[in-house]
Design a protein around this motif. Structure first.
Motif, PDB file in Angstrom:
ATOM      1  N   ALA A 192      -7.754  -8.583  -9.993  1.00 43.13           N
ATOM      2  CA  ALA A 192      -9.195  -8.638 -10.279  1.00 43.13           C
ATOM      3  C   ALA A 192     -10.007  -8.661  -8.979  1.00 43.13           C
ATOM      4  CB  ALA A 192      -9.494  -9.869 -11.117  1.00 43.13           C
ATOM      5  N   SER A 193      -9.429  -9.257  -7.924  1.00 46.17           N
ATOM      6  CA  SER A 193     -10.182  -9.410  -6.677  1.00 46.17           C
ATOM      7  C   SER A 193     -10.147  -8.146  -5.808  1.00 46.17           C
ATOM      8  CB  SER A 193      -9.585 -10.574  -5.883  1.00 46.17           C
ATOM      9  OG  SER A 193      -8.196 -10.329  -5.698  1.00 46.17           O
ATOM     10  N   ASP A 194      -9.408  -7.123  -6.228  1.00 42.36           N
ATOM     11  CA  ASP A 194      -9.296  -5.908  -5.408  1.00 42.36           C
ATOM     12  C   ASP A 194     -10.638  -5.197  -5.253  1.00 42.36           C
ATOM     13  OD1 ASP A 194      -6.647  -6.048  -4.911  1.00 42.36           O
ATOM     14  OD2 ASP A 194      -6.047  -4.615  -6.454  1.00 42.36           O
ATOM     15  N   SER A 195     -10.848  -4.633  -4.066  1.00 43.49           N
ATOM     16  CA  SER A 195     -12.035  -3.792  -3.875  1.00 43.49           C
ATOM     17  C   SER A 195     -11.808  -2.460  -4.599  1.00 43.49           C
ATOM     18  CB  SER A 195     -12.241  -3.518  -2.378  1.00 43.49           C
ATOM     19  OG  SER A 195     -11.173  -2.718  -1.905  1.00 43.49           O
ATOM     20  N   ALA A 196     -12.896  -1.725  -4.807  1.00 42.22           N
ATOM     21  CA  ALA A 196     -12.762  -0.408  -5.432  1.00 42.22           C
ATOM     22  C   ALA A 196     -11.894   0.494  -4.560  1.00 42.22           C
ATOM     23  CB  ALA A 196     -14.145   0.204  -5.635  1.00 42.22           C
ATOM     24  N   GLN A 197     -12.013   0.342  -3.240  1.00 44.38           N
ATOM     25  CA  GLN A 197     -11.213   1.167  -2.328  1.00 44.38           C
ATOM     26  C   GLN A 197      -9.720   0.829  -2.472  1.00 44.38           C
ATOM     27  OE1 GLN A 197     -10.969   2.541   2.350  1.00 44.38           O
ATOM     28  NE2 GLN A 197     -12.558   1.144   1.760  1.00 44.38           N
ATOM     29  N   ALA A 198      -9.419  -0.454  -2.594  1.00 44.98           N
ATOM     30  CA  ALA A 198      -8.005  -0.852  -2.758  1.00 44.98           C
ATOM     31  C   ALA A 198      -7.456  -0.283  -4.059  1.00 44.98           C
ATOM     32  CB  ALA A 198      -7.883  -2.379  -2.753  1.00 44.98           C
ATOM     33  N   ASN A 199      -8.291  -0.255  -5.068  1.00 43.10           N
ATOM     34  CA  ASN A 199      -7.832   0.307  -6.346  1.00 43.10           C
ATOM     35  C   ASN A 199      -7.624   1.809  -6.245  1.00 43.10           C
ATOM     36  OD1 ASN A 199      -7.037  -0.278  -9.021  1.00 43.10           O
ATOM     37  ND2 ASN A 199      -8.850   0.823  -9.707  1.00 43.10           N
ATOM     38  N   ALA A 200      -8.469   2.459  -5.457  1.00 43.43           N
ATOM     39  CA  ALA A 200      -8.271   3.899  -5.220  1.00 43.43           C
ATOM     40  C   ALA A 200      -6.911   4.120  -4.558  1.00 43.43           C
ATOM     41  CB  ALA A 200      -9.391   4.435  -4.338  1.00 43.43           C
ATOM     42  N   VAL A 201      -6.557   3.235  -3.636  1.00 44.55           N
ATOM     43  CA  VAL A 201      -5.259   3.345  -2.955  1.00 44.55           C
ATOM     44  C   VAL A 201      -4.118   3.209  -3.960  1.00 44.55           C
ATOM     45  CG1 VAL A 201      -3.711   2.170  -1.330  1.00 44.55           C
ATOM     46  CG2 VAL A 201      -6.101   2.583  -0.706  1.00 44.55           C
ATOM     47  N   ARG A 202      -4.230   2.243  -4.875  1.00 37.52           N
ATOM     48  CA  ARG A 202      -3.173   2.052  -5.903  1.00 37.52           C
ATOM     49  C   ARG A 202      -2.974   3.349  -6.686  1.00 37.52           C
ATOM     50  NH1 ARG A 202      -3.438  -2.015  -3.508  1.00 37.52           N
ATOM     51  NH2 ARG A 202      -4.510  -3.961  -3.944  1.00 37.52           N
ATOM     52  N   ALA A 203      -4.101   3.964  -7.073  1.00 41.64           N
ATOM     53  CA  ALA A 203      -4.021   5.203  -7.861  1.00 41.64           C
ATOM     54  C   ALA A 203      -3.459   6.343  -7.006  1.00 41.64           C
ATOM     55  CB  ALA A 203      -5.398   5.557  -8.407  1.00 41.64           C
ATOM     56  N   ALA A 204      -3.821   6.349  -5.719  1.00 41.38           N
ATOM     57  CA  ALA A 204      -3.330   7.408  -4.827  1.00 41.38           C
ATOM     58  C   ALA A 204      -1.803   7.371  -4.750  1.00 41.38           C
ATOM     59  CB  ALA A 204      -3.926   7.234  -3.432  1.00 41.38           C
ATOM     60  N   LEU A 205      -1.233   6.187  -4.722  1.00 46.68           N
ATOM     61  CA  LEU A 205       0.229   6.063  -4.605  1.00 46.68           C
ATOM     62  C   LEU A 205       0.920   6.659  -5.834  1.00 46.68           C
ATOM     63  CD1 LEU A 205       0.490   2.449  -3.131  1.00 46.68           C
ATOM     64  CD2 LEU A 205       0.593   4.639  -1.888  1.00 46.68           C
ATOM     65  N   VAL A 206       0.299   6.468  -7.006  1.00 44.88           N
ATOM     66  CA  VAL A 206       0.875   7.046  -8.228  1.00 44.88           C
ATOM     67  C   VAL A 206       0.817   8.575  -8.142  1.00 44.88           C
ATOM     68  CG1 VAL A 206       0.640   7.240 -10.733  1.00 44.88           C
ATOM     69  CG2 VAL A 206       0.264   5.025  -9.621  1.00 44.88           C
ATOM     70  N   GLY A 207      -0.343   9.092  -7.706  1.00 43.24           N
ATOM     71  CA  GLY A 207      -0.487  10.546  -7.566  1.00 43.24           C
ATOM     72  C   GLY A 207       0.510  11.096  -6.561  1.00 43.24           C
ATOM     73  N   LEU A 208       0.702  10.360  -5.477  1.00 41.47           N
ATOM     74  CA  LEU A 208       1.655  10.788  -4.446  1.00 41.47           C
ATOM     75  C   LEU A 208       3.072  10.860  -5.017  1.00 41.47           C
ATOM     76  CD1 LEU A 208       2.370  11.328  -1.451  1.00 41.47           C
ATOM     77  CD2 LEU A 208       2.448   8.837  -1.118  1.00 41.47           C
ATOM     78  N   ALA A 209       3.446   9.843  -5.782  1.00 43.14           N
ATOM     79  CA  ALA A 209       4.804   9.830  -6.359  1.00 43.14           C
ATOM     80  C   ALA A 209       4.980  10.973  -7.356  1.00 43.14           C
ATOM     81  CB  ALA A 209       5.074   8.487  -7.021  1.00 43.14           C
ATOM     82  N   LYS A 210       3.941  11.205  -8.171  1.00 44.07           N
ATOM     83  CA  LYS A 210       4.057  12.263  -9.188  1.00 44.07           C
ATOM     84  C   LYS A 210       4.197  13.638  -8.531  1.00 44.07           C
ATOM     85  CE  LYS A 210       1.606  10.129 -13.056  1.00 44.07           C
ATOM     86  NZ  LYS A 210       0.499  10.265 -14.002  1.00 44.07           N
ATOM     87  N   ALA A 211       3.382  13.887  -7.506  1.00 44.75           N
ATOM     88  CA  ALA A 211       3.441  15.206  -6.851  1.00 44.75           C
ATOM     89  C   ALA A 211       4.755  15.339  -6.071  1.00 44.75           C
ATOM     90  CB  ALA A 211       2.240  15.381  -5.932  1.00 44.75           C
ATOM     91  N   THR A 212       5.203  14.252  -5.459  1.00 46.90           N
ATOM     92  CA  THR A 212       6.485  14.287  -4.741  1.00 46.90           C
ATOM     93  C   THR A 212       7.608  14.610  -5.713  1.00 46.90           C
ATOM     94  OG1 THR A 212       5.646  12.669  -3.168  1.00 46.90           O
ATOM     95  CG2 THR A 212       8.032  12.932  -3.259  1.00 46.90           C
ATOM     96  N   ALA A 213       7.538  14.022  -6.911  1.00 53.26           N
ATOM     97  CA  ALA A 213       8.572  14.275  -7.923  1.00 53.26           C
ATOM     98  C   ALA A 213       8.650  15.765  -8.214  1.00 53.26           C
ATOM     99  CB  ALA A 213       8.256  13.507  -9.197  1.00 53.26           C
ATOM    100  N   LYS A 214       7.505  16.413  -8.263  1.00 49.59           N
ATOM    101  CA  LYS A 214       7.512  17.858  -8.552  1.00 49.59           C
ATOM    102  C   LYS A 214       8.081  18.645  -7.379  1.00 49.59           C
ATOM    103  CE  LYS A 214       4.568  17.117 -12.185  1.00 49.59           C
ATOM    104  NZ  LYS A 214       3.362  16.440 -12.550  1.00 49.59           N
ATOM    105  N   GLU A 215       7.803  18.157  -6.164  1.00 51.00           N
ATOM    106  CA  GLU A 215       8.295  18.857  -4.974  1.00 51.00           C
ATOM    107  C   GLU A 215       9.815  18.763  -4.841  1.00 51.00           C
ATOM    108  OE1 GLU A 215       5.599  18.159  -1.735  1.00 51.00           O
ATOM    109  OE2 GLU A 215       7.200  18.419  -0.267  1.00 51.00           O
ATOM    110  N   ILE A 216      10.397  17.659  -5.246  1.00 54.63           N
ATOM    111  CA  ILE A 216      11.834  17.447  -5.002  1.00 54.63           C
ATOM    112  C   ILE A 216      12.677  17.602  -6.269  1.00 54.63           C
ATOM    113  CG2 ILE A 216      11.406  15.932  -3.042  1.00 54.63           C
ATOM    114  CD1 ILE A 216      11.980  13.534  -4.805  1.00 54.63           C
ATOM    115  N   GLY A 217      11.993  17.910  -7.396  1.00 50.38           N
ATOM    116  CA  GLY A 217      12.717  18.008  -8.672  1.00 50.38           C
ATOM    117  C   GLY A 217      13.799  19.073  -8.665  1.00 50.38           C
TER     118      GLY A 217
END
Ligand code: NAD
Length: 472
Positions: free
Chosen positions: A151-176
């Protein structure tokens, strides 16, 4: 299963021919799956390369988990080696340093991104993966570990959390195409000690079809027993509905292989297959239709005073038709088997028969996440289960019971064999791994969620879909 491209993919000669001709059809890499019961050191012989941003707060836990699973450890930053060596040596595993230009291949790459809170900080994830992804071994694993949103996260920190998910998903496609997976674990504060079994599992060959997934590790459900890595279900009683064939059968076998006594439930007309299965795995057969009015009472009777620790709501049907043409009985049949029976049976089990520390696992579907033409009834029933486990998880957290859904993608079973050929091909190929999964892939994910080590996962829907593009 009759997947011609996958069969060709098993032949190095065919792979060479396809490569030389530069054919536009990629040959899927046959997956390196684990079989048999869980072992103490599933990563024996593998090298895991770990790195982190900032303080790398989770690195000791990450290193301990991988070393305990049998991996040799390489660390990206020489300054961290001394601390992490101590952790790995407790499990008699060596620790070395990795340089970005090294040529050796790691099977596992784990990046601790828990220290990243700013957009600038994200570059550290790029810097860790960029020089190393190309030399990830076939059937390798990439795991990016961040924090769950607080709850205490800044909006920027939350953007980072979402970025990591996007990074993992795109990486999965690259190495699949290498038969490799990439997933993102998000660890809540206070749930750090629940990370190790989850990390270990996503790196295990048994998780070969789980890729491009965000997985939250939380402190939501109260603590239960210590995780065990060999025969984790010893002494547990499980009930699996729809156990005669397909995913249910593989699940009953997998749960029994980990020590559970399994009640195998299926319809009376499937008596032969169900009874044979029960005999094979040392369980019992329970022949009934889950929609029958007396089904909950009969299940309670079969479980007796001992009750159950694990309930797998697997029985499911399709009655596909566009909504405009769908007959009411087809709407009702799907709702009754896939949803109403699940709710009625769970209601009956919850007061006493499901023991504290127990597990509820519902078979949802990627169709429940994405919606599917001609499957309004099925998609609605499978989406409902996602909401159902989310609510149950909150309600049952004080009893240390977890409730989760599994959303299989395209799995090679009787259900998918009945799909028209072109749609079946699309279902297989439109995914990071370019192939369908096997019932065992889903069964392994269910076994993991049923194990004590999955205490941190509740209210979630885990896709076992090979990184299906649909609904991702
Ligand atoms: P399947 O048809 O091979 O097996 C389903 C089993 O459920 C059968 O043994 C059947 O007899 C039993 N069953 C059906 N109605 C029942 C009833 N009223 N009472 C008792 N048992 C009943 O299916 P599967 O492919 O193994 O799928 C298992 C589950 O996974 C289903 O819930 C399905 O919706 C879900 N799922 C499957 C896939 C896939 O690709 N195969 C994808 C997503 C979700």
């Amino acid at each position: 299963m009759n997947d011609l491209l996958l069969m060709l993919g098993k032949s190095p000669a065919a792979r060479n021919v396809f490569g030389a001709l530069k054919l536009p059809i990629p040959l899927p890499e046959p997956l390196a799956r684990g079989d048999g019961a869980w072992t103490a050191r599933p990563l024996e012989g593998a090298t895991a390369l770990v790195g982190g941003a900032g303080a790398g707060e989770l690195l000791p836990i990450i290193t301990g988990a991988l070393a305990e699973a049998g991996a040799a450890i390489l660390v990206d930053d020489p300054a961290r080696v001394a601390t992490l060596r101590e952790v790995a040596q407790a499990h008699a595993r060596p620790v070395g340093t990795d340089s970005a230009d090294a040529t050796d291949r790691a099977q596992v790459l784990v990046f601790d991104a828990s220290g990243i809170d700013t957009v600038d900080g994200l570059r550290a994830a790029y810097e860790f993966l960029h020089p190393r992804l190309g030399r990830l071994a076939r059937a390798g694993r990439v795991v990016i570990i961040g924090r769950e949103r607080a709850a205490s996260d800044s909006a920027q920190a939350n953007a980072v959390r979402a970025a990591l998910v996007g990074l993992a998903k795109a990486t999965a496609k690259e190495i699949g195409a290498k038969g490799a997976t990439a997933n993102c674990l998000a660890v809540a504060r206070g749930a750090e000690l629940r990370l190790a079994p989850v990390l270990r599992w996503v790196c295990d060959p048994r998780a070969a079809f789980v890729t491009a997934q965000p997985i939250a590790v939380t402190a939501r459900a109260a603590a239960a027993g210590r995780p065990a890595y060999v025969r984790p279900l010893d002494g547990k009683v499980a009930i699996v509905t729809g156990a005669a064939r397909g995913i249910g059968r593989a699940t009953a076998q997998a749960l029994a292989a980990e020590g559970a006594r399994v009640v195998c439930l299926d319809r009376p007309e499937d008596s032969k297959d169900t009874s044979e299965l029960a005999r094979e795995i040392g369980g019992t057969a329970l022949l009934l239709d889950v929609t029958a009015p007396d089904a909950p009472a009969k299940i309670l009777e079969a479980l007796g005073d001992r009750g159950a620790d694990i309930v797998v709501h697997n029985a499911g049907i399709t009655r596909d038709q566009t909504l405009a043409r769908m007959k009411p009985e087809h709407w009702d049949a799907v709702m009754n088997v896939n949803l109403a029976a699940v709710v009625r049976i769970t209601d009956a089990l919850l007061p006493k028969a499901l023991r504290d520390g127990g597990r509820i696992i519902c078979l949802s579907s990627v169709s429940g996440i994405a919606g599917n033409v001609g499957q309004t009834n099925y998609s609605a029933s499978k989406a409902a289960l996602i909401g159902y486990v989310d609510a149950l998880a909150q309600q049952l957290a004080p009893r240390a019971i977890t409730a989760n859904a599994i959303a299989p993608g395209f799995i090679e079973t009787r259900m998918t064999a009945a799909i028209p050929m072109m749609i079946r091909e699309a279902g297989r190929r439109l995914s990071a791994l370019g192939q369908g999964g096997l019932p065992e892939d889903v069964a392994q994910a269910i076994s993991f969620l049923a194990s004590p080590g999955a205490q941190g996962i509740t209210g979630s829907t885990l896709r076992v879909c090979g990184g299906a593009l649909i609904g991702a």
